[in-house]
Design an enzyme around this catalytic site. Structure first.
Site, short mmCIF file in Angstrom:
data_model
loop_
_atom_site.label_atom_id
_atom_site.label_comp_id
_atom_site.label_asym_id
_atom_site.label_seq_id
_atom_site.Cartn_x
_atom_site.Cartn_y
_atom_site.Cartn_z
N CYS A 161 0.79 -1.23 0.00
CA CYS A 161 0.00 0.00 0.00
C CYS A 161 0.83 1.29 0.00
CB CYS A 161 -0.97 -0.02 1.18
SG CYS A 161 -1.99 -1.51 1.20
N LYS A 320 -10.07 7.67 3.18
CA LYS A 320 -10.48 6.31 2.80
C LYS A 320 -11.93 6.02 3.11
CE LYS A 320 -5.97 4.07 2.65
NZ LYS A 320 -5.08 5.23 2.83
N PHE A 381 1.42 3.67 3.95
CA PHE A 381 2.17 2.63 4.64
C PHE A 381 1.72 1.26 4.17
CE2 PHE A 381 1.70 5.97 8.14
CZ PHE A 381 2.81 6.68 7.70
#
Length: 401
Positions: A161, A320, A381
Site C-alpha cells: 500500500c 479512505k 504505509f
C-alpha cells in the site's frame, strides 16, 4: 531535494472520473462506497468500485493488454487532459527523456483468477491467461508507456500500500541524477477476488463502510483507483496555485509481515524524513492526509506517530472513508487529493467517521473545512513496514523557498 512541479495530475476512483468529480464529492463529504456486488464475491462488506471499467475498450493494437487493471489505467489517462500534457512534455524533452514509474499490488490478477475457474476436464486452461501483458505488475507500466508514446526508463513498484507514493521518490531521484527530465508517476489497482478474500481471511474487512480513526472502527473497505501525475523541473515563474513536490521520506521498519509497529516508529521515521527532505519543520504543515485504513492497529499506530510529531496543531483526516483503501493506488490517489486540497483551500472530511478514538489526541477533521493551505503531507504505509510520506506545497506558500 529539488522541488518538482506537478504540472498535470488526475484521479479516477469510486468518487468519479477526473478531478472535478473527485473535488465535488470530497467537498460535500460524500462517500463512493457501496455494498459489494462485485463479480462472484460473497462477502458482507462495502467496496469502492469504479463505474464503467467493464465497458471501456482498449485500442485494437493493445488488445493483448486487455484486463480490468489496464482498462482502468487507460480510462483514467483520458481525464483532465493528462495524456495530452504528457505528449507535449515528450515533444519538449524527447520521448526517451520521460520516465514512467507506477505502483500496483495485484495488477491484472483478476483475469488469471477467471482463467483458473475455466479449466477443462484435464485441468488445462480453456482461455489461457497472458501473464506478460496482463498479470505482471510491469504490464501496467508497459501499456501506459505505449499509450503515451514514451521510451524513457520505466518500472513498476509493488510494495503493497505504499507503492503509489514510493514512485514519487523514484522519479525524483532519476530527475535529480539527470537521467530523465520528466516523469509520469502514479498508481493503479483494481478489484479482484484475491484482495477481497485475502483481507477478509486476515479479519481486516469491515462489514460496514469503513470508519477511519473512529472509536468504533471495524476494518477496511477495499476500493480501486487510478491516479497519475506529471513531474517536471519547475519553470522560473509559476502561478501561485501550482503544486510542487517538496519532499519525500521513506522508511522500512520490517516489524511484522502485516502489522505496523505498535508505536508507529516506521511511520514517524518516514514523516520526519519527508520534512527533512523538504527543508521544513512539523509546524510548517497545514494539513496531514493520514494513511488511516480504519483497522484498529493501523490507526492506533499512525495516530501515535502523528501525536508525537504534530500534536493537535495540525488538522488531519483520512479520505479512505470516501474512496475505500485502493491498495497499490492509494498513495498516488491521496497525493492527488492532497494537491486538490492545496489548490482549493479544502481540508477533506472523513465520511463515516463520527467519534475520534479517545486514545488519540488529534485535530481530526470529520467534516470538510475551508482553510488556506500552503503545505500538506500525505502518508502511505504498506505490509512489511514499507512506509512513504510525501510533502507538497503551493508555489506561493509564504516562508518557503
Amino acid at each position: 531535494m529539488q522541488a518538482l512541479h506537478l504540472s498535470c495530475f488526475t484521479a479516477t476512483s469510486c468518487l468519479g472520473a477526473g478531478l472535478g468529480a473527485t473535488l465535488d464529492t470530497l467537498s460535500t463529504n460524500r462517500s463512493g462506497l457501496a455494498r459489494c456486488t462485485f463479480e462472484t464475491v460473497e462477502l458482507s462488506t462495502h467496496i469502492g468500485e469504479v463505474a464503467g471499467v467493464d465497458d471501456y475498450r482498449l485500442p485494437a493494437e493493445l488488445a493483448d493488454y486487455n484486463c480490468r487493471n489496464n482498462r482502468l489505467a487507460l480510462m483514467a489517462l483520458e481525464q483532465d487532459g493528462f495524456a495530452e500534457a504528457v505528449r507535449r512534455a515528450a515533444q519538449r524533452y524527447g520521448a526517451a527523456r520521460v520516465g514512467v514509474f507506477l505502483g500496483t499490488s495485484t495488477a491484472g490478477i483478476l483475469e488469471t483468477e477467471q482463467a483458473y475457474r475455466k479449466l477443462d476436464s484435464s485441468g488445462a486452461f480453456v482461455d489461457p491467461p497472458n501473464y506478460q501483458t496482463r498479470h505482471t505488475p510491469y504490464a501496467l507500466t508497459d501499456v501506459v508507456s505505449r499509450t503515451l508514446g514514451l521510451a524513457g526508463p520505466a518500472f513498476a513498484v509493488s510494495t503493497a500500500c505504499s507503492s503509489g507514493a514510493k514512485v514519487f521518490a523514484s522519479a525524483a531521484r532519476l530527475i535529480d541524477a539527470g537521467v530523465i527530465d520528466a516523469a509520469v508517476v502514479g498508481g493503479v489497482d483494481s478489484l479482484c477476488l484475491t484482495t477481497l478474500y485475502g483481507f477478509n481471511s486476515l479479519e481486516l474487512v469491515s462489514p460496514e463502510p469503513c470508519r477511519p480513526y473512529d472509536a468504533a472502527r471495524r476494518g477496511i473497505s477495499i476500493g480501486e483507483a487510478a491516479a497519475f501525475a506529471l513531474l517536471e523541473r519547475p519553470a522560473d515563474t509559476l502561478p501561485g496555485d501550482a503544486v510542487l513536490l517538496a519532499g519525500v521520506g521513506e522508511s522500512s521498519d520490517a516489524y511484522h509481515m502485516s502489522s505496523p509497529h505498535p508505536e508507529g516508529r516506521g511511520a514517524e521515521a518516514a514523516m520526519q524524513a519527508a520534512l527533512s527532505s523538504a527543508g521544513l519543520a512539523a509546524r510548517d504543515v497545514d494539513y496531514l492526509n493520514l494513511h488511516g485504513t480504519a483497522t484498529p492497529s493501523n490507526d492506533a499506530a499512525e495516530g501515535q506517530a502523528a501525536m508525537r510529531l504534530f500534536g493537535r496543531d495540525v488538522p488531519m483526516s483520512s479520505t479512505k472513508g470516501a474512496t475505500g483503501h485502493t491498495l497499490g493506488a492509494a498513495g498516488a490517489l491521496e497525493i492527488v487529493i492532497a494537491a486538490l486540497a492545496l489548490q482549493n483551500g479544502l481540508i477533506p472530511g472523513s465520511p463515516g467517521s463520527h467519534q475520534l478514538d479517545p486514545a488519540l489526541e488529534l485535530d481530526y477533521a470529520f467534516a470538510p473545512r475551508r482553510q488556506a493551505l500552503g503545505v500538506v503531507m500525505s502518508n502511505s504505509f504498506g505490509f512489511g513496514g514499507s512506509n512513504a510520506s510525501v510533502v507538497l506545497r503551493r508555489a506561493d506558500a509564504k516562508g518557503h523557498a
